[in-house]
Write an enzyme that holds these catalytic residues in place. Structure first.
Site, PDB file in Angstrom:
ATOM      1  CG  ASP A 106      -0.357   0.045   2.528  1.00 33.84           C
ATOM      2  OD1 ASP A 106       0.864   0.239   2.613  1.00 33.84           O
ATOM      3  OD2 ASP A 106      -1.083  -0.139   3.525  1.00 33.84           O
ATOM      4  CG  ASP A 111       0.448   1.588   6.876  1.00 36.16           C
ATOM      5  OD1 ASP A 111       0.153   0.435   6.533  1.00 36.16           O
ATOM      6  OD2 ASP A 111       1.621   1.989   6.977  1.00 36.16           O
ATOM      7  CG  ASP A 115       1.493  -1.535  10.331  1.00 35.24           C
ATOM      8  OD1 ASP A 115       0.986  -2.446   9.647  1.00 35.24           O
ATOM      9  OD2 ASP A 115       2.202  -0.633   9.847  1.00 35.24           O
TER      10      ASP A 115
END
Length: 232
Positions: free
Chosen positions: A64, A82, A86
């Site tokens: 991505d 993101d 994570d």
């Protein structure tokens, strides 16, 4: 003097909220969330399927980012999505490991370090007006600068952590001793022992970076308060 005539350039169409939500890297982010949700739903019933889904989701983290740069679709929402994905994914895996290994407090402590370190780093980034939490050029610590300044080293550390955690989950038995499992694996002459040894080195480097990052970010917050009081 007459002005040169010609077609005027068309103004760029304004982007709406929906278009940002539908950026290619953000769609990949949604797929990652879905894969992780399925993975943790079946983690105890199908370890192999869990490991595949979890690792593919982790690999998509790099994809991505590449798509965001390739298609010029970098967004603040995407960066937050993101990082949250994570941190939550790793946190959930550490919680699972804390249930199958003893002492489980080891994994919960790693979870606390990971979240607090990255949260402080993000907050200090906003305080200093930087555009990225990876901008650490002004740091005096060589390891901290090497981690965020060298993509290969950073990738090695991150992959090492996730691979080590996945391996530990795959070879774990109910209420296993973490020390016994690690020592038993490293004493074997096999590909698995080599992989664990390589992962341990990268894992250790990342934990050290997390500690350095947390201290550096905390210093930024303290200095911000000092400067703010001096201006009053």
């Amino acid at each position: 003097m007459a002005k040169a005539s010609g077609p005027r350039p068309k103004p760029r169409p304004k982007e709406g909220k929906l278009s940002v939500y539908l950026y290619i890297p953000n769609i990949i982010g949604y797929v990652r969330v879905l894969m992780n949700s399925v993975a943790f739903a079946i983690c105890f019933s199908n370890k192999r399927a869990f490991s595949v889904l979890y690792f593919v989701s982790f690999v998509c983290d790099a994809i991505d980012g590449w798509c965001a740069r390739k298609f010029n679709q970098v967004s603040t929402f995407g960066a937050v999505l993101d990082m949250v994905t994570d941190r939550v994914s790793t946190a959930c895996l550490l919680v699972v490991l804390s249930q199958v290994y003893r002492p489980g407090l080891v994994f919960l402590s790693l979870l606390a370090l990971d979240i607090s370190s990255h949260w402080l780093q993000m907050y200090s980034t906003f305080l200093t007006g930087k555009t990225s939490h990876k901008d650490v050029k002004d740091s005096t610590n060589w390891l901290f600068k090497a981690y965020y300044g060298n993509r290969m080293f950073m990738a090695y550390c991150c992959v090492s952590c996730e691979v080590l955690y996945i391996i530990l989950f795959l070879i774990a038995k109910s209420q296993s001793s973490l020390v016994d499992v690690l020592l038993g694996t490293l004493q074997q002459v096999s590909l698995l022992s080599v992989l664990v040894a390589l992962s341990l080195f990268g894992w250790a480097a990342k934990q050290l970076v997390n500690v350095i990052q947390m201290k550096a970010a905390a210093d930024v917050c303290v200095l911000y308060d000092i400067k703010k009081k001096q201006k009053q």
